[in-house]
Each structure stands twice: as structure tokens, then as C-alpha cells.
Design a protein around this motif. Structure first.
Motif, short mmCIF file in Angstrom:
data_model
loop_
_atom_site.label_atom_id
_atom_site.label_comp_id
_atom_site.label_asym_id
_atom_site.label_seq_id
_atom_site.Cartn_x
_atom_site.Cartn_y
_atom_site.Cartn_z
N GLY A 1 -6.15 -13.36 7.18
CA GLY A 1 -5.31 -13.34 8.38
C GLY A 1 -4.05 -14.16 8.20
O GLY A 1 -3.47 -14.64 9.17
N SER A 2 -3.63 -14.32 6.94
CA SER A 2 -2.48 -15.18 6.64
C SER A 2 -1.23 -14.34 6.39
O SER A 2 -1.13 -13.64 5.37
CB SER A 2 -2.78 -16.04 5.41
OG SER A 2 -1.62 -16.71 4.98
N ASN A 3 -0.28 -14.41 7.30
CA ASN A 3 0.99 -13.71 7.09
C ASN A 3 1.69 -14.23 5.85
O ASN A 3 2.31 -13.46 5.11
CB ASN A 3 1.88 -13.89 8.32
CG ASN A 3 1.57 -12.89 9.41
OD1 ASN A 3 1.45 -11.71 9.15
ND2 ASN A 3 1.41 -13.39 10.63
N ARG A 4 1.60 -15.52 5.65
CA ARG A 4 2.32 -16.08 4.50
C ARG A 4 1.78 -15.50 3.19
O ARG A 4 2.54 -15.08 2.32
CB ARG A 4 2.19 -17.60 4.47
CG ARG A 4 3.10 -18.17 3.37
CD ARG A 4 2.80 -19.56 2.93
NE ARG A 4 3.65 -19.87 1.78
CZ ARG A 4 3.36 -20.76 0.86
NH1 ARG A 4 2.26 -21.47 0.95
NH2 ARG A 4 4.17 -20.96 -0.15
N TYR A 5 0.45 -15.49 3.03
CA TYR A 5 -0.11 -15.06 1.75
C TYR A 5 -0.11 -13.54 1.60
O TYR A 5 0.19 -13.03 0.51
CB TYR A 5 -1.51 -15.65 1.57
CG TYR A 5 -1.45 -17.06 1.06
CD1 TYR A 5 -1.49 -17.34 -0.30
CD2 TYR A 5 -1.26 -18.12 1.93
CE1 TYR A 5 -1.39 -18.63 -0.78
CE2 TYR A 5 -1.16 -19.43 1.46
CZ TYR A 5 -1.21 -19.67 0.10
OH TYR A 5 -1.09 -20.95 -0.37
N LEU A 6 -0.46 -12.81 2.64
CA LEU A 6 -0.56 -11.37 2.50
C LEU A 6 0.78 -10.66 2.66
O LEU A 6 1.04 -9.68 1.95
CB LEU A 6 -1.56 -10.81 3.52
CG LEU A 6 -3.02 -11.28 3.35
CD1 LEU A 6 -3.92 -10.57 4.33
CD2 LEU A 6 -3.51 -11.07 1.92
N GLN A 7 1.62 -11.13 3.58
CA GLN A 7 2.89 -10.45 3.81
C GLN A 7 4.02 -11.04 2.97
O GLN A 7 4.67 -10.33 2.20
CB GLN A 7 3.26 -10.52 5.31
CG GLN A 7 2.26 -9.82 6.23
CD GLN A 7 2.32 -8.30 6.13
OE1 GLN A 7 2.93 -7.73 5.25
NE2 GLN A 7 1.66 -7.62 7.05
N GLN A 8 4.23 -12.35 3.10
CA GLN A 8 5.37 -12.95 2.41
C GLN A 8 5.18 -13.00 0.90
O GLN A 8 6.09 -12.64 0.13
CB GLN A 8 5.61 -14.37 2.95
CG GLN A 8 6.01 -14.41 4.41
CD GLN A 8 6.11 -15.84 4.94
OE1 GLN A 8 6.34 -16.77 4.17
NE2 GLN A 8 5.94 -16.01 6.23
N ILE A 9 4.00 -13.44 0.46
CA ILE A 9 3.80 -13.62 -0.98
C ILE A 9 3.34 -12.33 -1.64
O ILE A 9 3.99 -11.83 -2.56
CB ILE A 9 2.79 -14.75 -1.25
CG1 ILE A 9 3.36 -16.10 -0.78
CG2 ILE A 9 2.45 -14.82 -2.74
CD1 ILE A 9 2.41 -17.27 -0.94
N LEU A 10 2.21 -11.76 -1.18
CA LEU A 10 1.64 -10.59 -1.86
C LEU A 10 2.56 -9.37 -1.75
O LEU A 10 2.94 -8.77 -2.76
CB LEU A 10 0.25 -10.27 -1.30
CG LEU A 10 -0.46 -9.06 -1.91
CD1 LEU A 10 -0.68 -9.27 -3.40
CD2 LEU A 10 -1.79 -8.81 -1.21
#
Length: 855
Positions: A245-254
Motif C-alpha cells: 500500500g506504499s505509493n512511494r515504493y509501488l508508484q514512484q519507485i517501481l
């Protein structure tokens, strides 16, 4: 009349339109186009159904059933018979990604065939689909992690190269019309234990450098070079947000920084962790948790929380259009598999069923097992052993075939234990178990004190070719030895008994000859229960995906009779029925020494087991917690036996079986030789013996550091890389990363680097008397960076050389190999400055060659 003719014309046009292909049914269109069209035809409830790991069919649109959760860590897993290759860390020890590609091409083929079989059956069960949740490319940062055995070791570069081979083998060559399977890189992004608190654990204040320099590179490689179809998000939180549920890890980074276009799947139960009390508790309920996960980019859930997505839509927490983003991704993946197309159009449907556990794949499993064997010590050249020597075999892993299968395993049609392998090589072999894994005791069987109703020694076993133990029996026999039956190799339990869908009842009267505490033990796949004098002592009356083990204790009195009944039911795939009873006894030193008195050498096959280390386990043995280890020392019971044998003047050869590093400092003193055998797969016993007796020259190299003791390790919960792995460890390793001995010797010289073409050349010579394989390892360091890694692997090459042969090898080392952390931009890039190239045979090679260069 005109009106009638017009009506007929309209009806004909409608019929023609109905017969025409809809866009999503047209294989000439792209997967994106077809997914776009089909998504638009689905209702919200239908979309939600497709987002579950077990996706039901939607007949009105011709959408077939699909299962997203299948496994193939080191062979098609939990799906009946398959070739079982060595555990993943063992295959990493081969340092042979070309061979690993061959292995996973075979695994991918077996998985595809089984997937097609399930699809034709009309009922695809869990583990039978074409979405394969492997490879695990997490960094094995701490040897206490129980799931570390599933990884490719502690180094980002080695993990990347191995991971790319896995993806290509599973998905098929790039440019294929359809994908063979969907591979899945897991667990994104910072995950390597602990197991016992993973549903609530929060990683805080992880340095950006550690994230991008250690934890991200393998994912970056598999996304950008390997076009991996799926990425799985992990259980834990990072900086307060669950990974799924992490926007940073799934959206921004991945999806942003790495450019991932494929699907994200949740680890099983991870979405429930968002709201279940005592876990992450970042969401109030399942609907809110589901909305949070989908909005963050988790497309498919392994679990049932997404069933509440319609409730989240009603509450305004997510829109249907936002759900469509995930639905289109998962539909695209299925179109890429050819899941909606006629089988005649899909090249992978033509693979023959005969490849499953085939002779060719078994030969490949043996070849890989040979290359995993890692010789760590060989005093005075005691190995290889003479086949005419008198050999004593001892230790808890010597006769254990299930240990060799590792975890996340399939079921082999045939296994060769290490004891069996040694017996096939040596003329004189004596076996005594000596001790258990963690206790200086063994089970002394009392099965010979069980009698049939008519007074014969043994148990009467009655079989039915149904799952209900009803009707006329099809077979009956008397078993005089501890029960250990399986249908491996298409072997029936008894003549006339089905391979599947049968039941059995074992009955006997136990007449103990002494007062003692008896331990009853069982193993089963599928259902089994042990009933003594009408009381159920062991109850495993529930089918599962792997063998279940049970035990119970009962005090018995001499002269009394105890009625024993074992009821067993087999449903599908593997059949296994195991039973014994006995008394735990401690073998004295004198008894052990008497048993090996005339032995020229004692081969002690010890270590640990997948029953002790693994994923979120309940283990009652000392030194283990939740599947992790609390220390990395070899269990004291084994250590004492080998020390005693050494003190008595016996030559001890220690074969260590484990998924991760064991601290073996005392064993270097008490053993003449040490070989790391990992969990070597179905052919492992043969491979171990071939190396011990010299048929095969060992070539394995460690994919991880073997430390001297647990005291060398930082806090297990600390995710920073300070003093972890060879890249940052400032102590002296017992056996360093990349280390491994051979029965011959090698010399590397004349290392040169051409910065213009990015090529490194070196001369490698076999300076011994045997053919062997040298692994040239290339590391890079940046001398002006005092906070970075001491050195870090950036290339390697495994080369087979005949005795006395010399070769000039070339290794690619392009500009990208010099990517380094730039603290001014907080990014990994090729930073201008001075670098040192290190060329050697392991990370702490005293003969390491160095080349200075600039970028």
C-alpha cells in the motif's frame, strides 16, 4: 411484405454481427487493445472477481478460469510430480547463470504442461496456473533469515544475473509470440526477514544509499533487462506504510523510477495485514485496505479482501475507473499467455507431457547438483576418498530424502539420499545415525513389537480404491517394517491400488516389552490419523499441499496390549503414508566409537533442515524462532559428536546441508574436510558422493559469507548494511563470499582493462593435475568513498580448464558496471573519479590482482 422482408434483413444483420469476433477475441490485435476492449465489457463485480488469485470463469464473455498463485522456486512446486532441482542458494553457488537458464527452461516447460493439463480438466486449482511466483531476488543480508534459502545470496549483481536467467527460462525467449509463463520478482522491495513479526514489522529510516545500492538493483535488472511480467509486494511496512500500500515504493519507485509496466501481486494475506488488529492497522476495514492497495498499484490480491472493493466504491474511497487500471494490466498479462486463444495458436501448448520429470530433466538436476557442491576445507588432500576405504556414515541428514527437496518444492518421482549415493560409490559402508539435529538422541524403533490379529509380526494394511474406506477392499498386506510409502515413480502402494483417490487402514496390536515413553511419528499427504485404544493421538485429517508431519507421546507398560489403527486417505497428486513408533535414546560416546572402530573415515552428514528453517514456521527446536534462526552456530549435539570422533583419532568428513551460512569455526579444527551441500535436490545424494569419491571435481563458490559466529552479526532487525555481507563486513570471514576449493589449482595473471571498449582480459591457468572449473570474479571499489562498499562484484566468468591448460578470457565490464552512489544527487550513476578493479577467485583472495582506472 416489405415490412416482413425488412424485419428478416435486420435479424440477419444482427445474427451476422453476433457471429463476428469481438475485438478482445481477435488474436491479431495487441494484448493492450484486447485488454482495453474486454475491460469495457465487464461489470464491477466481474472485475473484482478477476482481481483475486483464484479467478473464476465468466462464461458470458468466454473468460476462462485462472489461478494467479503457482510456485516454482527450484522446480514446479506443490503440483504433483516434477523434477526437483537443488535449493536456490545452492544453484547460486554454481555461479553458472547459463546452466541456470537451462534449468529454468526445463522448469518453465514442466509448469506450462501442468498448467495446460489443469486447464483442460476444467478445474484449475491453486498452484496449477501459469502465473509463477518466483524468483525471490531479495538480498540474503542476514544468515538467520529462514527464507534466505529461497534467494540467490547476498550480492546484488549475482542475484541480478541469476534472476534474469530464471525469468527468461520461465517466460520463454524474448520475441516469442506468447509468454510461456508469467514470472514474478519478489518481494518488493526491502525484505529479508524476520519471519516471526513480518505482519507488523516496520522498517524505519533506511538510508537511501542502502535502498538503491543493495535492495533495488536486482529488481531494476529484472524489470528493465528481463521484462519480468509480475512483481510481488512484501508483507512489512517501510516508514509506516505497508509495502503493498506504499505509493512511494509501488508508484514512484517501481513504476516511476524503474519504469515497470507489468502487474503487481500481493503476498498472500498481505492486504489483510492492513486492518487486522495486532498487525499494521493502517486501515479501518477490508474495504478501505483494498482501496488503498489498488490505488497504490497492487493489481491482484492473494486473499479475499478485494471482495469488498465494491463497498469501497460505494463509499467513494476508490472509483471504478481507478480499478480499471489494474484490471487492464491483469487482462493484458493473460492475453500475453494466450489464455483466451485457441490452443492451436499458442506455441507453448505443444510441449509434450512426457517432459515432466523426464530422464533429460533428471540429468539436468544432477548436473546442477554437481555444480552446487562447495568444498570449504580439505586438509592434507584427504578428499577425494578411496572407493576401497572403509566408510562410516553418520548424521541426521544422511538418510533423509525430504531434507534434500528444500522448501517450496515439488515431489520427485525418485530421490537418491546421500547415504544411498555413498553406498553406490564405496565398497564398505556402515551407517549409524549418531544424533538428531539439535539433540544427542535418536529414535529406537519398536515397530517389531506390533502384531497382526492372528499373531504375525507387523501391521495389516487394507486398501480401497475410493476415499471412504468403503466397499470391497482391493488389496491387503502385512507390513513388517516402519511404514514409508509413496506413489513416487508411479509406484502403487500395493498391487491393485490406485495411484490416486484411494484409502487405507493399518491395524496392529502393540505389545511392549518394557515400561517406557513411546513416541508415535507420522507423515502424510493427504489425510491421516493415528488411533490408539480408541483415542486419536495424531489427527491430520485435512488435505494440504505438502507432506504433514505429526508426533505424539504415550507411556506404555510391558505386558499390556495397545490397539493401533491408522486411517489414511489420498486425494490427488502425491501420496505419502509414513508411520513409526519408538523410544528416544541417547547413544553414548562408547557406543558410537564402537560402531566406527574400523572405519578409515567418518562421513558426518549434518547441518539443519527445511523442517527447521523456512517461512513463518512453528518450530519447537532450540535455536529457531518462527522459521528464522536465533543463532548461526551448528547445533551443539552435532558439534559434540564430531569433536568426540576427532579426539578419538577418527578422520571426519563433514557434509553440511543447509539453506544458508552456518558458523563452522570449531568444525575447521575437528574435521579433515568440510563440504557445503545445501539442499541438493532429488539427485543430490549422487552428486555428493561423486564429489567425495572424486568422480566430479567440485566447482561451487559461496554466494554468501560464512561468518565465524553469531557475534559477527548486527541486530537482525537492523536493515542498514553496516557490517553486513562481504561488501561491508569489516571482520574476518571464516569462508568469504565467492570462496570454494577444487581438487586442482588455478592461477590468474595478466589482468588488463580497456576502458574504451569496456573489456577486461586475463590469463587463467589450471596449475594442477585434474581438469576443473575456475570462476574468475571481478570486483570494483572506489578508494575515495569511505562510506561505500569495501568492494562489490560487477562481473564473473566460469571457465572449464583441462589439467595444465591456459586460456585468455574476456569479460565485459562496460561503463555501467561502474555505477556508484552519488550523494550529491541521491542516485546511482557512473560517477567521475578513480576506481580499482579487483580480479581474483573470491572476495578476500590474497592473490587478488588490481587495476586502477578512471571514469
Amino acid at each position: 411484405m416489405k415490412k416482413l422482408m425488412a424485419t428478416i434483413a435486420v435479424a440477419a444483420c444482427c445474427a451476422a454481427a453476433t457471429a463476428q469476433q469481438l475485438p478482445y477475441q481477435n488474436p491479431a490485435l495487441t494484448a493492450d487493445q484486447r485488454a482495453e476492449d474486454l475491460c469495457g465489457r465487464l461489470t464491477l463485480k466481474e472485475k473484482i472477481k478477476l482481481m483475486r488469485n483464484g479467478s473464476p470463469a465468466i462464461p458470458r464473455l468466454g473468460i476462462p478460469q485462472f489461478e494467479w498463485w503457482s510456485e516454482a522456486l527450484h522446480g514446479t512446486a506443490r503440483n504433483g510430480f516434477a523434477t526437483v532441482f537443488p535449493i536456490t542458494t545452492g544453484m547460486a553457488a554454481s555461479w553458472n547463470d547459463k546452466l541456470l537458464l537451462d534449468v529454468f527452461t526445463a522448469i518453465g516447460n514442466e509448469s506450462r504442461v501442468k498448467g495446460e493439463q489443469a486447464k483442460r480438466s476444467g478445474n484449475i486449482k491453486k498452484y496449477q496456473g501459469l502465473s509463477i511466483w518466483t524468483p525471490n531476488i531479495n538480498i540474503f543480508r542476514d544468515p538467520r533469515w529462514g527464507r534466505g534459502q529461497e534467494t540467490y545470496g547476498e550480492d546484488p549483481y549475482l542475484t541480478s544475473r541469476m534472476g534474469l536467467a530464471v525469468v527468461e527460462g520461465l517466460q520463454g525467449p524474448k520475441g516469442s509470440r506468447h509468454m510461456k509463463n508469467l514470472a514474478c520478482a519478489k518481494h518488493f522491495a526491502v525484505h529479508s526477514g524476520p519471519e516471526w513479526n513480518r505482519h507488523s514489522f516496520n522498517i524505519e529510516n533506511l538510508p537511501e544509499r542502502d535502498l538503491w545500492e543493495t535492495y533495488i538493483p536486482a529488481f531494476k535488472a529484472l524489470v528493465q533487462e528481463g521484462d519480468v511480467a509480475e512483481v510481488m509486494c512484501a508483507y512489512q511496512r517501510i516508514d509506516g506504510q505497508p509495502c503493498c500500500g506504499s505509493n512511494r515504493y509501488l508508484q514512484q519507485i517501481l513504476r516511476g523510477d524503474l519504469g515497470f509496466k507489468g502487474m503487481v501481486v500481493s503476498d498472500c494475506g498481505a492486504i489483510g495485514d492492513f486492518w487486522i488488529k495486532g498487525r499494521h492497522e493502517v486501515s479501518p476495514d477490508a474495504a478501505a485496505a483494498s482501496a488503498k492497495a489498488v490505488l497504490s498499484g497492487t493489481d491482484v490480491e492473494c486473499g479475499a479482501n478485494y471482495n469488498r472493493l465494491d463497498q469501497a466504491v460505494e463509499r467513494g474511497e476508490i472509483t471504478e475507473a481507478q480499478i480499471d487500471v489494474s484490471v487492464k494490466r491483469l487482462l493484458k498479462a493473460r492475453f500475453m499467455l494466450g489464455d483466451f486463444d485457441d490452443p492451436s495458436l499458442v506455441e507453448w501448448t505443444k510441449l509434450p507431457e512426457s517432459i515432466i520429470a523426464s530422464k533429460e530433466h533428471k540429468a539436468l538436476a544432477l548436473k546442477m547438483a554437481r555444480e552446487t557442491m562447495t568444498l570449504l576445507q580439505n586438509k592434507n588432500g584427504i578428499l577425494p576418498l578411496s572407493k576401497n576405504a572403509k566408510i562410516a556414515v553418520m548424521g541426521p541428514n544422511a538418510a533423509d530424502s525430504i531434507m534434500m527437496w528444500g522448501n517450496y518444492n515439488g515431489y520427485p518421482t525418485q530421490s537418491t539420499t546421500i547415504l544411498q549415493g555413498i553406498c553406490a560409490e564405496a565398497a564398505s559402508v556402515n551407517y549409524i545415525k549418531g544424533c538428531g539435529y539439535t539433540r544427542n538422541e535418536v529414535i529406537d524403533s519398536r515397530f517389531n513389537e506390533i502384531y497382526t490379529a492372528d499373531g504375525k509380526q507387523g501391521m495389516t494394511i487394507t486398501y480401497w480404491n475410493n476415499e471412504d474406506m468403503e466397499g470391497a477392499p482391493v488389496a491387503m498386506e502385512v507390513e513388517k517394517q516402519p511404514i514409508n510409502k509413496s506413489n513416487g515413480g508411479a509406484t502403487v502402494f500395493a498391487p491393485g491400488v490406485n495411484l490416486e483417490h484411494f484409502s487405507a487402514c493399518c491395524e496392529g496390536i502393540f505389545r511392549p516389552t518394557r515400561n517406557e515413553l513411546i513416541e508415535f511419528t507420522s507423515g502424510s499427504d493427504d489425510k491421516l490419523r493415528v488411533i490408539v485404544n480408541g483415542d486419536t493421538l495424531i489427527n491430520q485429517w485435512k488435505p494440504r499441499a505438502k507432506i504433514n508431519y505429526g508426533k505424539a507421546n504415550l507411556k506404555v507398560e510391558a505386558g499390556k496390549e495397545y490397539s493401533i489403527k491408522i486411517e489414511y486417505v489420498q486425494a490427488t497428486d502425491l501420496a505419502a503414508m509414513q508411520f513409526d513408533l519408538g523410544c528416544r535414546i541417547q547413544l553414548t560416546d562408547d557406543a558410537i566409537l564402537r560402531s566406527v572402530a574400523d572405519a578409515d573415515a567418518v562421513i558426518f552428514v549434518g547441518g539443519i533442515s527445511p523442517l527447521l528453517e523456512g517461512e513463518e514456521m512453528k518450530v519447537s527446536e532450540p535455536g529457531f524462532k518462527g522459521g528464522d534462526r536465533t543463532d548461526i552456530e551448528l547445533p551443539e549435539a552435532q558439534r559434540k559428536v564430531m569433536a568426540m570422533l576427532h579426539k578419538a583419532g577418527k578422520k571426519v568428513i563433514f557434509v553440511n546441508c543447509s539453506g544458508g551460512a552456518i558458523a563452522l569455526a570449531p568444525e575447521t579444527e575437528n574435521c579433515e574436510a568440510i563440504m557445503q551441500a545445501w539442499y541438493p535436490g532429488e539427485q543430490g545424494g549422487k552428486a555428493v558422493a561423486e564429489v567425495l569419491f572424486g568422480d566430479v571435481n567440485p566447482s561451487g563458490r559461496l554466494p554468501m559469507t560464512f561468518y565465524r559466529s553469531t557475534d559477527d552479526l548486527p541486530d537482525f532487525l537492523d536493515y542498514t548494511m553496516r557490517n553486513r555481507t562481504y561488501r561491508y563486513f569489516k571482520g574476518e570471514a571464516l569462508f568469504p563470499f565467492g570462496y570454494g576449493l577444487s581438487y586442482t589449482t588455478f592461477n590468474i595473471k595478466n589482468a588488463k582493462y580497456n576502458a574504451k571498449n569496456g573489456k577486461l582480459t586475463a590469463t587463467v591457468e589450471n596449475t594442477g593435475k585434474r581438469d576443473g572449473a575456475a570462476t574468475v570474479q571481478v570486483y570494483i571499489s572506489k578508494p575515495d568513498d569511505t562510506e561505500g562498499p569495501i568492494k562489490t562484484l560487477r562481473a564473473y566468468k566460469k571457465t572449464v580448464l583441462k589439467a595444465g591448460e591456459r586460456q585468455t578470457i574476456e569479460i565485459s565490464l562496460p561503463k555501467e558496471s561502474f555505477e556508484w552512489w552519488d550523494k550529491t544527487t541521491n542516485t546511482m550513476r557512473t560517477v567521475a573519479g578513480k576506481y580499482i578493479i579487483h580480479v581474483g577467485q573470491h572476495s578476500q583472495d590474497p592473490a587478488m590482482l588490481t587495476i586502477k582506472t578512471k571514469m
